[in-house]
Each structure stands twice: as C-alpha cells, then as structure tokens.
Design a protein around this motif. Sequence first.
Motif, mmCIF file in Angstrom:
data_model
loop_
_atom_site.group_PDB
_atom_site.id
_atom_site.type_symbol
_atom_site.label_atom_id
_atom_site.label_comp_id
_atom_site.label_asym_id
_atom_site.label_seq_id
_atom_site.Cartn_x
_atom_site.Cartn_y
_atom_site.Cartn_z
ATOM 1 N N GLY A 139 0.810 -1.220 0.000
ATOM 2 C CA GLY A 139 0.000 0.000 0.000
ATOM 3 C C GLY A 139 0.839 1.264 0.000
ATOM 4 N N MET A 140 1.828 1.326 0.864
ATOM 5 C CA MET A 140 2.664 2.531 0.944
ATOM 6 C C MET A 140 3.451 2.759 -0.348
ATOM 7 N N ILE A 141 4.031 1.715 -0.864
ATOM 8 C CA ILE A 141 4.833 1.852 -2.088
ATOM 9 C C ILE A 141 3.941 2.209 -3.273
ATOM 10 N N THR A 142 2.776 1.593 -3.365
ATOM 11 C CA THR A 142 1.856 1.895 -4.464
ATOM 12 C C THR A 142 1.380 3.343 -4.382
ATOM 13 N N PHE A 143 1.035 3.796 -3.199
ATOM 14 C CA PHE A 143 0.574 5.182 -3.042
ATOM 15 C C PHE A 143 1.664 6.158 -3.472
#
Length: 187
Positions: A139-143
Amino acid sequence: MPEIIVILLMAASLSFDTFAVSIACGSSGENIRLKDALRMALFFTFFQTFMPLIGWAGGKWFETYIRAFDHWIAFILLAFIGGKMMIESFRPPHLKTIHIKRLPVILALSFATTIDALMMGIVFASLHTPLKLALPMIGMITFMAAMTGIFFGKTIGIWLGKKMELAGGIVLMGIGIKILIEHLFLQ
C-alpha cells in the motif's frame, strides 16, 4: 535474503504498472488537482493492497481459473483506454469522451493494473508470507508510486502538451501488450 527485503522487492515490482499508468494519467491534459491525484492514488492503492489478500484467500482456485484469461482482461481494459487517449489527443478538448478523473476510468485502470497482485497473493499463501507486513508495504509503495507518477506526468505534460496525452495512451497500450505477451509467450 531477509524476508522483509523480499517483501519490499515484491511490493516495488507490483507498483511498476501503477507508476506507468499514473504518469499517463498525469499527462492526460486534464487539470488534475491534488484532490484528484489523491483520489486516483487511493483507488490504485486500495486495489493493489487488497488484490493480494483476495489471491491469498482464494489460493490455488484463483490460479487455476483466472490465470487462463486474466491477461486478456488487463489487455482489453488498457488497450481500450489507451486507444481512446491516443485518438483524443488529436481532438479539440471540447470533443473528448474519456476523462481520466471519472470514476469508471479510475476503477478500470485500478483493476487492470492489479491482476498480477491477485496472483502475488497466491505466491504469498504458498510462501507463508506474513500479510500484516506485506499488505501495508504494498500500500505505501503503491501510493507513493501513484502520486509521484501523476505529478511527474502532469509536469512533463505541461511542457509537451497534447503529445503527452498521445504518449500516455501509447504507454497504457504498451502495458496491456506487455501483460499479454508475458502471459501468452513467456510463462
């Protein structure tokens, strides 16, 4: 290699398509404001984060039944949206029919770029990967990839104008073709 590094690399690899699509969205020529970018990034993040959970829960069933046609779904969605962007790059703004900021387009792009994440969930299940670590990382990397891509696309779109909308369409079609080739010929 430590497990956290492997998960980090998997999460980063899942975000590459999202990053490329985000650049295409940012360069679409539409006036994308911060709230629009956040909305797109949150949809991309939601799909990219929860598709592995669905894959993990579905286990081998998904692999058996979805693998046969997942690449066709991604290809059709990306080729359609990319083709429309390419065509519309030659139209005056008042005649455009596809708008990157509209919910159906965001949903289609979010889904098309996360089919591989569904399969990654199956890998996570077979490797006993801790989801409480993997999903937040994804989630963090995608965001971050989505927000960076949108603003990068918007920046270069300002300099290059309508050519970037054409390039964005080509990128989306290219991602669709890449997914299709990988699944048809390289697996």
